[in-house]
Design an enzyme around this catalytic site. Structure first.
Site, PDB file in Angstrom:
ATOM      1  N   ASP A   1      50.658  39.123  36.953  1.00 45.77           N
ATOM      2  CA  ASP A   1      51.579  39.565  35.805  1.00 45.77           C
ATOM      3  C   ASP A   1      52.158  38.309  35.322  1.00 45.77           C
ATOM      4  OD1 ASP A   1      52.459  40.844  33.951  1.00 45.77           O
ATOM      5  OD2 ASP A   1      53.905  42.074  35.083  1.00 45.77           O
TER       6      ASP A   1
ATOM      7  N   HIS B   1      45.849  33.792  29.860  1.00 45.57           N
ATOM      8  CA  HIS B   1      44.779  34.521  30.686  1.00 45.57           C
ATOM      9  C   HIS B   1      43.969  33.302  31.246  1.00 45.57           C
ATOM     10  CE1 HIS B   1      46.430  38.255  29.552  1.00 45.57           C
ATOM     11  NE2 HIS B   1      46.021  38.094  28.226  1.00 45.57           N
TER      12      HIS B   1
ATOM     13  N   LEU C   1      35.212  36.686  52.974  1.00 47.99           N
ATOM     14  CA  LEU C   1      36.087  37.328  52.201  1.00 47.99           C
ATOM     15  C   LEU C   1      35.573  38.246  51.186  1.00 47.99           C
ATOM     16  CD1 LEU C   1      39.246  37.556  51.142  1.00 47.99           C
ATOM     17  CD2 LEU C   1      38.221  35.817  49.289  1.00 47.99           C
TER      18      LEU C   1
HETATM   19  C1  FPP Z   1      48.681  40.227  33.068  1.00 50.35           C
HETATM   20  O1  FPP Z   1      49.654  39.482  32.148  1.00 50.35           O
HETATM   21  C2  FPP Z   1      47.287  39.668  32.831  1.00 50.35           C
HETATM   22  C3  FPP Z   1      46.222  40.440  32.581  1.00 50.35           C
HETATM   23  C4  FPP Z   1      46.386  41.933  32.039  1.00 50.35           C
HETATM   24  C5  FPP Z   1      44.788  39.855  32.384  1.00 50.35           C
HETATM   25  C6  FPP Z   1      44.322  39.066  33.635  1.00 50.35           C
HETATM   26  C7  FPP Z   1      43.201  38.338  33.445  1.00 50.35           C
HETATM   27  C8  FPP Z   1      42.882  37.118  33.850  1.00 50.35           C
HETATM   28  C9  FPP Z   1      43.555  36.283  34.552  1.00 50.35           C
HETATM   29  C10 FPP Z   1      41.610  36.600  33.248  1.00 50.35           C
HETATM   30  C11 FPP Z   1      40.273  37.122  34.299  1.00 50.35           C
HETATM   31  C12 FPP Z   1      40.260  37.433  35.427  1.00 50.35           C
HETATM   32  C13 FPP Z   1      39.302  37.225  36.408  1.00 50.35           C
HETATM   33  C14 FPP Z   1      39.561  37.997  37.685  1.00 50.35           C
HETATM   34  C15 FPP Z   1      38.409  36.349  36.339  1.00 50.35           C
HETATM   35  P1  FPP Z   1      50.129  39.750  31.029  1.00 50.35           P
HETATM   36  O2  FPP Z   1      49.215  39.626  29.692  1.00 50.35           O
HETATM   37  O3  FPP Z   1      50.459  41.431  31.096  1.00 50.35           O
HETATM   38  O4  FPP Z   1      51.454  38.872  30.958  1.00 50.35           O
HETATM   39  P2  FPP Z   1      52.616  39.332  29.945  1.00 50.35           P
HETATM   40  O5  FPP Z   1      53.515  40.686  30.966  1.00 50.35           O
HETATM   41  O6  FPP Z   1      53.579  38.359  30.414  1.00 50.35           O
HETATM   42  O7  FPP Z   1      52.767  39.723  28.764  1.00 50.35           O
END
Ligand code: FPP
Length: 240
Positions: free
Chosen positions: A16, A33, A127
């Site tokens: 997050d 991201h 893993l």
């Molecule tokens: C949460 O942060 C993150 C996500 C919903 C997306 C996570 C995706 C990746 C890291 C990219 C691809 C993943 C892999 C495994 C290759 P948020 O957007 O909710 O952050 P915020 O709460 O600060 O808005």
């Protein structure tokens, strides 16, 4: 690193804070991201180095479909690009990749990519990296309940036969051990529909750091915190 300390078999992470990380820098959410992908690499390296056997990352929840279409598309694209691009490196590190979630809503190309990465890394034995993608825990529990109810209705089992073990075997996570340690970055302290059944005895760790800043050192710190916890599973310790 301290020797002989308790190492969790299964670490699960709610990644997050990508959006906040981007906002703090005046960037688009997508760039958060993108930066988060580097933290995925770090977490995999740190898990392998520490001898963690299962690492589950919450990459996309069923609820995330409700985000703006452009962001959903960007996450899908980034996910596919990363997973395809990292396949060889993951296999080389002995990492087996599994995707956890409902596969019904993906495009044919996303489905093909998922099947390809699972096949190319199938022999990894250091893993297992589980990527929760289009996953939500309530939905998982609901589907398990429906499947068991169906079997009872067809006379294939009695309602009384359903115990914890049987219920767990009907979940999408039936092949996985329960998480020992659940980490959520960014200071938020909630599970947000992630592994609700499986989290029953997990230790929780909520660092303030945003996911793109969660590096190998931060992962090691989480393991250190875990090693200091006393797990009692509802029992009492010898000194009580
Ligand atoms: C949460 O942060 C993150 C996500 C919903 C997306 C996570 C995706 C990746 C890291 C990219 C691809 C993943 C892999 C495994 C290759 P948020 O957007 O909710 O952050 P915020 O709460 O600060 O808005």
């Amino acid at each position: 690193m301290t020797e002989n300390r308790a190492i969790p078999t299964h670490v699960a992470i709610i990644m997050d804070g990508n959006g906040r990380w981007a906002k703090q820098r005046g960037k688009e959410r997508y760039e958060g991201h993108l930066a988060g992908v580097e933290s995925v690499r770090s977490a995999v390296r740190a898990a392998v180095r520490n001898g963690v056997k299962w690492l589950t990352l919450y990459a996309f929840s069923t609820e995330n479909w409700g985000r703006p279409a452009a962001e959903v598309e960007a996450i899908m694209e980034l996910f596919c690009r990363t997973v395809v691009g990292e396949g060889a490196a993951l296999a080389e590190q002995g990492v087996r990749v599994k995707i956890l979630g409902e596969r019904t809503r993906f495009s044919a190309s996303v489905l093909e990519m998922i099947e390809r990465i699972e096949a190319t890394t199938a022999s990894g034995d250091r893993l297992t990296l589980v990527l929760a993608f289009n996953y939500s825990s309530r939905r998982e529990i609901l589907l398990a309940a429906q499947s068991l109810a169906q079997q009872v209705a067809e006379g294939r089992m009695q309602a009384e036969d359903i115990d914890e073990q049987l219920f767990a075997s009907a979940l999408m996570t039936s092949e996985m051990p329960d998480p020992d340690l659940i980490i959520r970055t960014s200071g938020e302290c909630r599970l947000s529909n992630f592994l609700l059944w499986q989290a029953s005895y997990a230790e929780m760790y909520f660092p303030e750091v945003l996911w793109p800043d969660f590096d190998e050192e931060a992962f090691d710190k989480a393991l250190e915190a875990y090693a200091g916890r006393e797990r009692r599973y509802g029992l009492v310790n010898d000194e009580c």
